[in-house]
Design an enzyme around this catalytic site. Structure first.
Site, short mmCIF file in Angstrom:
data_model
loop_
_atom_site.label_atom_id
_atom_site.label_comp_id
_atom_site.label_asym_id
_atom_site.label_seq_id
_atom_site.Cartn_x
_atom_site.Cartn_y
_atom_site.Cartn_z
N CYS A 1 -8.31 3.03 -0.61
CA CYS A 1 -7.93 2.11 0.47
C CYS A 1 -8.30 0.69 0.08
O CYS A 1 -9.44 0.40 -0.28
CB CYS A 1 -8.64 2.50 1.76
SG CYS A 1 -8.38 1.31 3.07
N CYS B 1 -3.84 0.45 8.89
CA CYS B 1 -3.27 -0.90 8.92
C CYS B 1 -2.00 -0.93 9.77
O CYS B 1 -1.24 0.03 9.79
CB CYS B 1 -2.91 -1.37 7.50
SG CYS B 1 -4.35 -1.68 6.47
N CYS C 1 -0.55 6.28 7.08
CA CYS C 1 -1.91 6.04 7.55
C CYS C 1 -1.85 5.16 8.79
O CYS C 1 -1.05 4.26 8.88
CB CYS C 1 -2.69 5.34 6.44
SG CYS C 1 -4.25 4.65 6.93
N TYR D 1 -25.73 -5.64 25.02
CA TYR D 1 -24.97 -4.86 24.03
C TYR D 1 -25.29 -5.42 22.63
O TYR D 1 -24.40 -5.77 21.87
CB TYR D 1 -23.46 -4.92 24.28
CG TYR D 1 -23.04 -4.55 25.69
CD1 TYR D 1 -22.80 -3.22 26.02
CD2 TYR D 1 -22.89 -5.51 26.68
CE1 TYR D 1 -22.41 -2.87 27.31
CE2 TYR D 1 -22.50 -5.17 27.96
CZ TYR D 1 -22.25 -3.85 28.28
OH TYR D 1 -21.86 -3.52 29.54
N CYS E 1 0.86 -1.19 0.00
CA CYS E 1 0.00 0.00 0.00
C CYS E 1 0.89 1.23 0.00
O CYS E 1 1.78 1.36 0.84
CB CYS E 1 -0.89 0.00 1.24
SG CYS E 1 -1.77 1.55 1.43
N GLU F 1 -29.82 -2.81 24.37
CA GLU F 1 -28.90 -1.94 23.63
C GLU F 1 -29.22 -0.49 23.98
O GLU F 1 -30.37 -0.13 24.20
CB GLU F 1 -29.09 -2.22 22.12
CG GLU F 1 -28.62 -1.15 21.17
CD GLU F 1 -27.12 -0.90 21.21
OE1 GLU F 1 -26.34 -1.86 21.28
OE2 GLU F 1 -26.75 0.28 21.16
N CYS G 1 -13.76 -7.29 21.06
CA CYS G 1 -12.72 -6.94 20.10
C CYS G 1 -11.49 -6.40 20.83
O CYS G 1 -10.59 -5.86 20.21
CB CYS G 1 -13.23 -5.92 19.09
SG CYS G 1 -13.76 -4.41 19.88
N ASP H 1 -21.50 -8.57 24.42
CA ASP H 1 -20.64 -8.14 23.31
C ASP H 1 -20.43 -6.63 23.41
O ASP H 1 -20.95 -5.87 22.61
CB ASP H 1 -21.32 -8.50 21.98
CG ASP H 1 -20.48 -8.11 20.77
OD1 ASP H 1 -19.26 -7.86 20.95
OD2 ASP H 1 -21.03 -8.04 19.66
N1 SAH Z 1 -23.76 -7.27 19.36
C1 SAH Z 1 -23.82 -6.27 18.33
C2 SAH Z 1 -23.16 -4.94 18.71
C3 SAH Z 1 -21.84 -5.01 19.40
S1 SAH Z 1 -21.00 -3.45 19.54
C4 SAH Z 1 -23.23 -6.80 17.03
O1 SAH Z 1 -22.54 -7.81 17.02
O2 SAH Z 1 -23.45 -6.18 16.00
C5 SAH Z 1 -21.41 -2.92 21.12
C6 SAH Z 1 -22.80 -2.34 21.24
O3 SAH Z 1 -22.98 -1.92 22.61
C7 SAH Z 1 -23.07 -1.10 20.38
O4 SAH Z 1 -24.25 -1.31 19.64
C8 SAH Z 1 -23.24 0.03 21.42
O5 SAH Z 1 -24.19 1.00 21.00
C9 SAH Z 1 -23.74 -0.73 22.63
N2 SAH Z 1 -23.52 -0.11 23.93
C10 SAH Z 1 -22.48 0.68 24.33
N3 SAH Z 1 -22.59 0.98 25.62
C11 SAH Z 1 -23.72 0.36 26.09
C12 SAH Z 1 -24.34 0.29 27.37
N4 SAH Z 1 -23.84 0.91 28.43
N5 SAH Z 1 -25.46 -0.44 27.46
C13 SAH Z 1 -25.99 -1.09 26.40
N6 SAH Z 1 -25.43 -1.05 25.17
C14 SAH Z 1 -24.31 -0.33 25.01
#
Ligand code: SAH
Length: 452
Positions: A159, A82, A79, A311, A73, A332, A407, A380
């Site tokens: 990109c 990456c 950048c 989440y 790249c 959420e 992540c 998550d």
């Molecule tokens: N499980 C989903 C999103 C994961 S990302 C997927 O796989 O697509 C994390 C998510 O948590 C986001 O949508 C974000 O808006 C939410 N989030 C962040 N802080 C939060 C909180 N305090 N309570 C509930 N959700 C929250």
């Protein structure tokens, strides 16, 4: 011996940090050197000395380490996107397995044995989303990315992580915006109009969303939208988000539709998914589907479970499992994502799902007080991990199984350690690479209670 700034040392890279810096030791002192590979023998120049460690840069590569390749790249060094274009993908995966394991060993003091990392079949053009900062340079409207550690825009629309059609759209858009006398936002003076061009593309559907993030509305100036849609019929949603604040946050608080609809549709694990500009949606759809499948495999549903998906974003994970459980409850915080989740359930004729909008910790706490007993809880969270309130509430509900998806290995290890204090042990651990060429990696854990 004390390391001195600007001195040159001959050394070998022996490790790699989770940020993607090679590590070497000079008289026992750790020195971090970016853009290196484990096994590199090199001359480095010390550029910064701190109390316990230092930073160096490559002066001369004497013998390359395993897996080294020429970066493919032209803007790799400028950048920050990456981290690993100077090593091949299998070497990158090897590093990532190491980061994840290391975080659990060091931070969590837990020692799960991770299954072999699942690499991505696509390491180019896999992202379904891009946000390009805009600037005026030499009288021309340009967009690209911020140079590493700065907010200086480097014009670049090619990109190789982005879908190729994004470049074609930008090549059409930039002159059209210029003709329409749209000005670029300037951070320093907080003047001008257009801050970011935000594009999203459904991986399976090919549908595209274009969102202009502006300081003040430019909608009256956009006289070319019909022509743009004629040229690119995949663009089925054009929006504007006005963000008048002095902030690094890209999106404003509201989104207005300028043409078409306010969402795009994609399919994920066979379900129809509506995605609004504000909703979180995994950037690598194909690998996210593999991640969700692995999580489902770990859960080993029997069919009668109550599943709590904390989440949950637009509901994608829980909905991919709804056919295997009695009931799904998702939580959420972003209202538009919750709306998407409800619509997504409806569109896929899923009738055993409910979604709540609010803070995961607070709502889970309320569930615990109501003596709700989910059989399986999925968490998550964003990069910063779970609030301890969410962990305490989940532990209180005593689910049989907890699936953690993350992540960020560091916060995931921290949160898993807290669950272990409540009697949950890691039974399975997997890593899935959703972010090829960057230093990020997803992981999934199955935890269950220690049987006494
Ligand atoms: N499980 C989903 C999103 C994961 S990302 C997927 O796989 O697509 C994390 C998510 O948590 C986001 O949508 C974000 O808006 C939410 N989030 C962040 N802080 C939060 C909180 N305090 N309570 C509930 N959700 C929250």
């Amino acid at each position: 011996m004390l390391l001195k700034k600007n001195e040159i040392y001959e050394t070998e890279i022996t490790g790699m940090t989770a940020e993607g810096n090679g590590v070497c030791r000079i008289d026992g002192f750790a020195v971090f050197v970016p853009v290196t590979a484990v096994g590199d023998q090199l001359k480095i120049k010390i550029v910064k000395v701190l109390k316990n460690y230092a930073f160096g840069i490559i002066q001369e590569l004497l013998i390359p380490g395993a897996g080294r390749v020429n970066p493919d790249c032209p803007v790799f060094r400028q950048c920050g996107g990456c981290t690993f274009r100077h090593v091949d993908y299998s070497t990158e995966l090897h590093y990532k397995s190491g980061f994840v394991q290391d975080a659990f060993d060091r931070i969590g003091k837990l020692h799960p044995v991770f299954e072999p990392i699942l690499g991505s079949p696509e390491i180019s053009h896999y992202r379904n989303k891009a946000q390009y900062p805009v600037a005026t340079q030499n009288g021309k409207l340009v967009c690209g990315f911020y140079a590493k550690h700065s907010h200086r825009v480097i014009p670049y629309t090619d990109c190789s992580l982005h879908p190729e059609i994004f470049r074609e759209i930008l090549e059409y858009l930039l002159p059209a915006l210029q003709n329409a006398h749209v000005s670029a936002y300037e951070e320093q003076s907080h003047t001008g109009e257009l801050r970011h061009i935000y594009l999203r593309k459904g991986y399976h559907s090919g549908e595209i969303m274009l969102c202009f993030v502006t300081k003040v509305s430019i909608r009256k100036k956009l006289n070319f939208l019909a022509a743009l849609r004629k040229q690119f019929p995949e663009i089925i949603s054009i929006c504007e988000s006005v963000n008048p604040a002095k902030t690094n946050v890209i999106m404003g608080k509201t989104v207005e539709v300028l043409a078409g609809q306010n969402f795009i549709t994609d399919t994920m694990c066979g379900n129809q998914i509506h995605i609004s500009p504000q909703s979180f949606y995994q950037v690598n759809t194909a690998q996210a589907e593999r991640l969700y499948s692995l999580a489902k495999e770990y859960a080993e549903f029997q069919g009668n479970e109550l599943l709590l998906d904390l989440y949950c974003g637009a509901g994608t994970i829980g909905l991919s499992m709804a056919d295997s459980v009695r009931k799904l409850i998702g939580v959420e915080i972003i209202p538009q994502a919750v709306e998407n989740a409800r619509e997504n359930a409806q569109r896929s004729q899923i009738t055993n799902a409910e979604f709540y909008c609010g803070d995961a910790g607070m709502i889970a706490g309320e569930f615990a007080r109501q003596q709700l007993h989910p059989d399986v809880v999925i968490l998550d969270p964003p990069r910063k991990g779970c609030d301890s309130a969410a962990i305490v509430a989940v532990a209180d509900m005593q689910p049989d199984k907890i699936i953690m998806i993350s992540c960020n290995a560091a916060t995931c290890a921290r949160d898993a350690a807290l669950f272990s204090e409540y009697g949950y042990q890691i039974r399975k651990a997997g890593a899935v690479d959703l972010f090829a060429r960057t230093s990020h990696c997803e992981m999934v854990l199955l935890m269950s209670r220690i049987v006494k």
